[in-house]
Each structure stands twice: as structure tokens, then as C-alpha cells.
Design a protein around this motif. Structure first.
Motif, PDB file in Angstrom:
ATOM      1  N   SER A 205       0.787  -1.348   0.074  1.00  0.00           N
ATOM      2  CA  SER A 205      -0.005  -0.124  -0.234  1.00  0.00           C
ATOM      3  C   SER A 205       1.006   1.397  -0.212  1.00  0.00           C
ATOM      4  CB  SER A 205      -0.893   0.143   1.358  1.00  0.00           C
ATOM      5  OG  SER A 205      -0.055   0.108   2.669  1.00  0.00           O
ATOM      6  N   LYS A 206       0.422   2.354  -0.695  1.00  0.00           N
ATOM      7  CA  LYS A 206       1.112   3.462  -0.849  1.00  0.00           C
ATOM      8  C   LYS A 206       0.671   4.454   0.373  1.00  0.00           C
ATOM      9  CE  LYS A 206      -2.030   5.295  -4.362  1.00  0.00           C
ATOM     10  NZ  LYS A 206      -2.131   5.844  -5.661  1.00  0.00           N
ATOM     11  N   PRO A 207       1.444   5.332   0.918  1.00  0.00           N
ATOM     12  CA  PRO A 207       0.889   6.303   1.951  1.00  0.00           C
ATOM     13  C   PRO A 207      -0.060   7.006   1.554  1.00  0.00           C
ATOM     14  CG  PRO A 207       3.389   6.763   1.560  1.00  0.00           C
ATOM     15  CD  PRO A 207       3.011   5.540   0.382  1.00  0.00           C
ATOM     16  N   ALA A 208      -1.257   7.174   2.354  1.00  0.00           N
ATOM     17  CA  ALA A 208      -2.418   8.016   1.978  1.00  0.00           C
ATOM     18  C   ALA A 208      -2.157   9.477   2.051  1.00  0.00           C
ATOM     19  CB  ALA A 208      -3.621   7.863   3.167  1.00  0.00           C
ATOM     20  N   THR A 209      -2.573  10.271   0.877  1.00  0.00           N
ATOM     21  CA  THR A 209      -2.515  11.600   0.845  1.00  0.00           C
ATOM     22  C   THR A 209      -3.477  12.486   2.033  1.00  0.00           C
ATOM     23  OG1 THR A 209      -4.382  11.699  -0.912  1.00  0.00           O
ATOM     24  CG2 THR A 209      -1.891  11.616  -1.406  1.00  0.00           C
ATOM     25  N   THR A 210      -4.568  11.666   2.248  1.00  0.00           N
ATOM     26  CA  THR A 210      -5.613  11.947   3.298  1.00  0.00           C
ATOM     27  C   THR A 210      -5.349  11.255   4.536  1.00  0.00           C
ATOM     28  OG1 THR A 210      -6.876  13.071   1.422  1.00  0.00           O
ATOM     29  CG2 THR A 210      -7.876  12.912   3.930  1.00  0.00           C
ATOM     30  N   PRO A 211      -4.943  11.767   5.783  1.00  0.00           N
ATOM     31  CA  PRO A 211      -4.775  11.134   6.946  1.00  0.00           C
ATOM     32  C   PRO A 211      -6.022  10.351   6.985  1.00  0.00           C
ATOM     33  CG  PRO A 211      -4.078  13.221   7.184  1.00  0.00           C
ATOM     34  CD  PRO A 211      -4.613  13.181   6.007  1.00  0.00           C
ATOM     35  N   LEU A 212      -6.207   9.046   7.528  1.00  0.00           N
ATOM     36  CA  LEU A 212      -7.229   8.053   8.031  1.00  0.00           C
ATOM     37  C   LEU A 212      -8.251   8.847   8.919  1.00  0.00           C
ATOM     38  CD1 LEU A 212      -8.322   5.482   7.300  1.00  0.00           C
ATOM     39  CD2 LEU A 212      -7.056   4.618   9.258  1.00  0.00           C
ATOM     40  N   LEU A 213      -7.693   9.408   9.978  1.00  0.00           N
ATOM     41  CA  LEU A 213      -8.669   9.872  10.868  1.00  0.00           C
ATOM     42  C   LEU A 213      -9.547  11.138  10.154  1.00  0.00           C
ATOM     43  CD1 LEU A 213      -7.029  10.062  14.296  1.00  0.00           C
ATOM     44  CD2 LEU A 213      -8.725   8.505  13.751  1.00  0.00           C
ATOM     45  N   GLU A 214      -9.116  12.019   9.275  1.00  0.00           N
ATOM     46  CA  GLU A 214      -9.489  12.817   8.717  1.00  0.00           C
ATOM     47  C   GLU A 214     -10.583  12.400   7.711  1.00  0.00           C
ATOM     48  OE1 GLU A 214      -8.445  16.578   5.573  1.00  0.00           O
ATOM     49  OE2 GLU A 214      -6.741  16.019   6.845  1.00  0.00           O
ATOM     50  N   LYS A 215     -10.269  11.334   6.990  1.00  0.00           N
ATOM     51  CA  LYS A 215     -11.353  10.695   6.236  1.00  0.00           C
ATOM     52  C   LYS A 215     -12.537  10.369   7.057  1.00  0.00           C
ATOM     53  CE  LYS A 215      -8.371   8.783   2.442  1.00  0.00           C
ATOM     54  NZ  LYS A 215      -8.108   7.308   1.932  1.00  0.00           N
ATOM     55  N   LYS A 216     -12.151   9.558   8.276  1.00  0.00           N
ATOM     56  CA  LYS A 216     -13.363   9.135   8.948  1.00  0.00           C
ATOM     57  C   LYS A 216     -14.312  10.384   9.459  1.00  0.00           C
ATOM     58  CE  LYS A 216     -12.142   4.624   9.104  1.00  0.00           C
ATOM     59  NZ  LYS A 216     -12.883   3.799   8.464  1.00  0.00           N
ATOM     60  N   TRP A 217     -13.427  11.430   9.916  1.00  0.00           N
ATOM     61  CA  TRP A 217     -13.945  12.448  10.318  1.00  0.00           C
ATOM     62  C   TRP A 217     -15.092  13.252   9.442  1.00  0.00           C
ATOM     63  CZ3 TRP A 217     -15.385  13.711  15.145  1.00  0.00           C
ATOM     64  CH2 TRP A 217     -15.751  15.015  15.628  1.00  0.00           C
ATOM     65  N   THR A 218     -14.498  13.210   8.313  1.00  0.00           N
ATOM     66  CA  THR A 218     -15.326  14.049   7.036  1.00  0.00           C
ATOM     67  C   THR A 218     -16.624  12.983   6.809  1.00  0.00           C
ATOM     68  OG1 THR A 218     -13.997  13.262   5.346  1.00  0.00           O
ATOM     69  CG2 THR A 218     -13.367  15.432   6.415  1.00  0.00           C
ATOM     70  N   ALA A 219     -16.496  11.769   6.860  1.00  0.00           N
ATOM     71  CA  ALA A 219     -17.580  10.810   6.446  1.00  0.00           C
ATOM     72  C   ALA A 219     -18.836  11.068   7.520  1.00  0.00           C
ATOM     73  CB  ALA A 219     -17.063   9.581   6.559  1.00  0.00           C
ATOM     74  N   VAL A 220     -18.622  11.659   8.828  1.00  0.00           N
ATOM     75  CA  VAL A 220     -19.638  11.756   9.701  1.00  0.00           C
ATOM     76  C   VAL A 220     -20.764  12.595   9.433  1.00  0.00           C
ATOM     77  CG1 VAL A 220     -20.007  12.429  11.922  1.00  0.00           C
ATOM     78  CG2 VAL A 220     -18.253  11.152  11.643  1.00  0.00           C
TER      79      VAL A 220
END
Length: 88
Positions: A43-58
Motif C-alpha cells: 500500500s502507498k502512503p495516503a494523501t489524506t490522513p485516515l482519521l480525517e477521512k473518517k471524520w469527514t464521513a460523519v
């Protein structure tokens, strides 16, 4: 899987913060859950941090819940109207 994703996101966040306390917390988390804190193979490093992705999904999910609740209320209203009309 969700727990592992959460731990991975927290570990990623802790590593991104400066300071020895964050590094110590990241090391403790990696020791507590080593599987979640290791980069996935291939896997390549994510450009958007995982917690940020989860938070914006809420907010998106909250909007969807509200839409579904509104549709359910409308359906219940229509069903109640039809049931009332059939009784008379």
C-alpha cells in the motif's frame, strides 16, 4: 477491521505530531496493537490522513440518516392515511 483502522489512524496522527510525548504514545499504541500500526504490504502512503477521512464521513452519513428518517416518516404518514381511508 474498524478497530484496526481506528488504531492505525490514531498511530498515524501521533507520528505526525512533534514532541516526545506523542512519540511515546505512538510507541505504546504500536506495542499494544502491532498489527494495526504497521504499514500494509503493497500500500502507498495516503494523501489524506485516515482519521480525517473518517471524520469527514460523519456529516455525510448524518445527512443520509436524516434523509432516510424523513422518507420513513413520509411513508408512515402515507400508510396511515391509506389505512384510515380503507376503514371508512
Amino acid at each position: 477491521r474498524q478497530r484496526a483502522d481506528l488504531h492505525s489512524g490514531i498511530h498515524e496522527y501521533l507520528l505526525s505530531r512533534p514532541g516526545e510525548h506523542f512519540a511515546a504514545a505512538a510507541a505504546a499504541l504500536a506495542e499494544a496493537d502491532p498489527g494495526a500500526c504497521q504499514p500494509k504490504a503493497g500500500s502507498k502512503p495516503a494523501t489524506t490522513p485516515l482519521l480525517e477521512k473518517k471524520w469527514t464521513a460523519v456529516p455525510r452519513l448524518q445527512k443520509k440518516v436524516l434523509e432516510l428518517e424523513r422518507a420513513a416518516a413520509q411513508s408512515a404518514k402515507i400508510h396511515a392515511h391509506r389505512a384510515g381511508a380503507g376503514a371508512g
